[in-house]
Design a protein around this motif. Sequence first.
Motif, mmCIF file in Angstrom:
data_model
loop_
_atom_site.group_PDB
_atom_site.id
_atom_site.type_symbol
_atom_site.label_atom_id
_atom_site.label_comp_id
_atom_site.label_asym_id
_atom_site.label_seq_id
_atom_site.Cartn_x
_atom_site.Cartn_y
_atom_site.Cartn_z
ATOM 1 N N GLN A 1 3.276 26.040 11.314
ATOM 2 C CA GLN A 1 4.082 25.892 10.099
ATOM 3 C C GLN A 1 4.178 27.215 9.357
ATOM 4 O OE1 GLN A 1 2.425 22.700 7.758
ATOM 5 N NE2 GLN A 1 3.661 21.167 8.803
ATOM 6 N N LEU A 2 3.059 27.888 9.221
ATOM 7 C CA LEU A 2 3.045 29.157 8.508
ATOM 8 C C LEU A 2 3.908 30.200 9.216
ATOM 9 C CD1 LEU A 2 1.990 30.825 6.162
ATOM 10 C CD2 LEU A 2 0.000 31.382 7.547
ATOM 11 N N LEU A 3 3.720 30.331 10.514
ATOM 12 C CA LEU A 3 4.503 31.308 11.270
ATOM 13 C C LEU A 3 5.980 30.941 11.262
ATOM 14 C CD1 LEU A 3 2.054 31.922 14.243
ATOM 15 C CD2 LEU A 3 2.467 33.402 12.263
ATOM 16 N N GLY A 4 6.273 29.665 11.272
ATOM 17 C CA GLY A 4 7.653 29.218 11.203
ATOM 18 C C GLY A 4 8.321 29.583 9.893
ATOM 19 N N VAL A 5 7.568 29.494 8.815
ATOM 20 C CA VAL A 5 8.101 29.852 7.503
ATOM 21 C C VAL A 5 8.374 31.350 7.432
ATOM 22 C CG1 VAL A 5 7.554 30.013 5.044
ATOM 23 C CG2 VAL A 5 7.049 27.922 6.272
ATOM 24 N N THR B 1 0.846 -1.188 0.000
ATOM 25 C CA THR B 1 0.000 0.000 0.000
ATOM 26 C C THR B 1 0.878 1.234 0.000
ATOM 27 O OG1 THR B 1 -0.096 -0.049 2.403
ATOM 28 C CG2 THR B 1 -1.915 -1.096 1.224
ATOM 29 N N ALA B 2 0.484 2.206 -0.749
ATOM 30 C CA ALA B 2 1.224 3.467 -0.795
ATOM 31 C C ALA B 2 0.542 4.449 0.143
ATOM 32 C CB ALA B 2 1.246 4.025 -2.211
ATOM 33 N N THR B 3 1.334 5.044 1.000
ATOM 34 C CA THR B 3 0.814 6.056 1.895
ATOM 35 C C THR B 3 0.733 7.352 1.096
ATOM 36 O OG1 THR B 3 1.910 4.981 3.741
ATOM 37 C CG2 THR B 3 1.167 7.240 4.085
ATOM 38 N N ALA B 4 -0.415 7.965 1.105
ATOM 39 C CA ALA B 4 -0.607 9.187 0.340
ATOM 40 C C ALA B 4 0.279 10.295 0.879
ATOM 41 C CB ALA B 4 -2.065 9.623 0.400
ATOM 42 N N LYS B 5 0.788 11.079 -0.033
ATOM 43 C CA LYS B 5 1.608 12.226 0.348
ATOM 44 C C LYS B 5 0.712 13.220 1.091
ATOM 45 C CE LYS B 5 4.709 15.616 -1.685
ATOM 46 N NZ LYS B 5 5.317 16.087 -2.925
ATOM 47 N N PRO B 6 1.162 13.733 2.224
ATOM 48 C CA PRO B 6 0.335 14.686 2.972
ATOM 49 C C PRO B 6 0.016 15.916 2.114
ATOM 50 C CG PRO B 6 2.258 14.019 4.254
ATOM 51 C CD PRO B 6 2.438 13.483 2.864
ATOM 52 N N LYS B 7 -1.142 16.496 2.385
ATOM 53 C CA LYS B 7 -1.543 17.698 1.657
ATOM 54 C C LYS B 7 -0.578 18.836 1.991
ATOM 55 C CE LYS B 7 -6.450 16.643 1.548
ATOM 56 N NZ LYS B 7 -7.775 17.056 1.994
ATOM 57 N N SER B 8 -0.327 19.676 1.017
ATOM 58 C CA SER B 8 0.560 20.817 1.244
ATOM 59 C C SER B 8 -0.093 21.796 2.213
ATOM 60 C CB SER B 8 0.858 21.534 -0.084
ATOM 61 O OG SER B 8 -0.303 22.210 -0.545
ATOM 62 N N LEU B 9 0.726 22.626 2.816
ATOM 63 C CA LEU B 9 0.218 23.655 3.710
ATOM 64 C C LEU B 9 -0.755 24.552 2.945
ATOM 65 C CD1 LEU B 9 0.176 25.102 6.433
ATOM 66 C CD2 LEU B 9 2.239 26.337 5.726
ATOM 67 N N TYR B 10 -0.432 24.855 1.715
ATOM 68 C CA TYR B 10 -1.304 25.680 0.863
ATOM 69 C C TYR B 10 -2.714 25.084 0.794
ATOM 70 C CZ TYR B 10 -3.178 27.668 -3.487
ATOM 71 O OH TYR B 10 -3.969 28.271 -4.430
ATOM 72 N N VAL B 11 -2.795 23.797 0.536
ATOM 73 C CA VAL B 11 -4.088 23.120 0.451
ATOM 74 C C VAL B 11 -4.774 23.129 1.809
ATOM 75 C CG1 VAL B 11 -5.206 20.873 0.068
ATOM 76 C CG2 VAL B 11 -3.459 21.685 -1.528
ATOM 77 N N ARG B 12 -4.026 22.856 2.872
ATOM 78 C CA ARG B 12 -4.603 22.822 4.214
ATOM 79 C C ARG B 12 -5.072 24.200 4.691
ATOM 80 N NH1 ARG B 12 -0.511 20.772 7.802
ATOM 81 N NH2 ARG B 12 0.970 21.156 6.156
ATOM 82 N N LEU B 13 -4.524 25.257 4.101
ATOM 83 C CA LEU B 13 -4.974 26.620 4.431
ATOM 84 C C LEU B 13 -6.210 27.014 3.626
ATOM 85 C CD1 LEU B 13 -1.555 28.506 4.669
ATOM 86 C CD2 LEU B 13 -3.099 27.933 6.557
ATOM 87 N N GLY B 14 -6.643 26.151 2.727
ATOM 88 C CA GLY B 14 -7.830 26.454 1.920
ATOM 89 C C GLY B 14 -7.502 27.017 0.558
ATOM 90 N N GLY B 15 -6.244 26.872 0.128
ATOM 91 C CA GLY B 15 -5.850 27.386 -1.182
ATOM 92 C C GLY B 15 -5.902 28.902 -1.225
ATOM 93 N N LYS B 16 -5.956 29.429 -2.419
ATOM 94 C CA LYS B 16 -5.938 30.883 -2.587
ATOM 95 C C LYS B 16 -7.171 31.533 -1.956
ATOM 96 C CE LYS B 16 -4.660 34.387 -5.911
ATOM 97 N NZ LYS B 16 -4.243 34.662 -7.288
ATOM 98 N N LYS B 17 -8.302 30.857 -2.033
ATOM 99 C CA LYS B 17 -9.527 31.408 -1.453
ATOM 100 C C LYS B 17 -9.398 31.537 0.066
ATOM 101 C CE LYS B 17 -14.515 30.610 -1.255
ATOM 102 N NZ LYS B 17 -15.620 29.746 -1.694
ATOM 103 N N GLY B 18 -8.892 30.511 0.719
ATOM 104 C CA GLY B 18 -8.710 30.562 2.166
ATOM 105 C C GLY B 18 -7.682 31.602 2.574
ATOM 106 N N ILE B 19 -6.574 31.658 1.842
ATOM 107 C CA ILE B 19 -5.518 32.633 2.140
ATOM 108 C C ILE B 19 -6.043 34.056 1.951
ATOM 109 C CG2 ILE B 19 -3.299 33.535 1.322
ATOM 110 C CD1 ILE B 19 -2.482 30.554 0.857
ATOM 111 N N ALA C 1 4.763 30.956 0.102
ATOM 112 C CA ALA C 1 5.415 30.427 1.302
ATOM 113 C C ALA C 1 4.791 29.114 1.764
ATOM 114 C CB ALA C 1 5.363 31.459 2.432
ATOM 115 N N SER C 2 3.520 28.915 1.472
ATOM 116 C CA SER C 2 2.831 27.702 1.908
ATOM 117 C C SER C 2 2.876 26.585 0.865
ATOM 118 C CB SER C 2 1.380 28.024 2.285
ATOM 119 O OG SER C 2 0.655 28.463 1.152
ATOM 120 N N GLY C 3 3.633 26.803 -0.199
ATOM 121 C CA GLY C 3 3.780 25.764 -1.213
ATOM 122 C C GLY C 3 2.771 25.849 -2.339
ATOM 123 N N GLY C 4 2.071 26.961 -2.435
ATOM 124 C CA GLY C 4 1.084 27.137 -3.495
ATOM 125 C C GLY C 4 1.723 27.576 -4.804
ATOM 126 N N PRO C 5 0.900 27.754 -5.831
ATOM 127 C CA PRO C 5 1.397 28.068 -7.166
ATOM 128 C C PRO C 5 1.740 29.540 -7.408
ATOM 129 C CG PRO C 5 -0.976 27.905 -7.219
ATOM 130 C CD PRO C 5 -0.545 27.535 -5.819
#
Length: 176
Positions: free
Chosen positions: A159-163, A47-65, A110-114
């Motif tokens: 994570q965000l504040l650390g970056v 089984t492949a463990t899914a790659k964790p979602k990026s911080l960008y995605v976890r922040l809600g993407g551009k709309k959330g930011i 900074a959160s790994g978004g595009p």
Amino acid sequence: MISFASRVRLGVCMLVVALAVPAVALAADNTGTTNTTTSTNATSKTTATAKPKSLYVRLGGKKGITAVVNDFVSRLNTDTRVSTFFAATTADPTRLTTFKQHLVEQLCQASGGPCKYTGKDMKSAHAGMNITTENFNAVVEDLTAALDKYKVGSNEKNQLLGVLSPMKADIAGSDN
């Protein structure tokens, strides 16, 4: 008196610092996927463990930011500890739009978004503004409150504040 551009740069720099460290930490944690093999009833499964979602995605993407940035800028405008740095920017709709756009770009990148940050570097943006550690910390508190309003998890906040935290040296200078 501090110019509007300097105030905008200050806000963007502070935000970038808060975002840069967590993105770097997240990137270091997300080096790829891992495979595990388990045996069940003499049958082997991989089984492949899914790659964790990026911080960008976890922040809600551009709309959330963007939602967080809008609240954050409102807080900066009303926070008497730092509002003088942002008064001219928030009073001018064109400057305010550019300021918010730069903050969104900065947090997104900074959160790994595009997104690609198109503003000035933090040191140049905040030169001559005489920003103290107290001012910097007040801005971080305002960002944290905006993140809390949108129920951003503590892991994502940290994570965000650390970056973003490495930006402090360029924003508040040698004021430790």
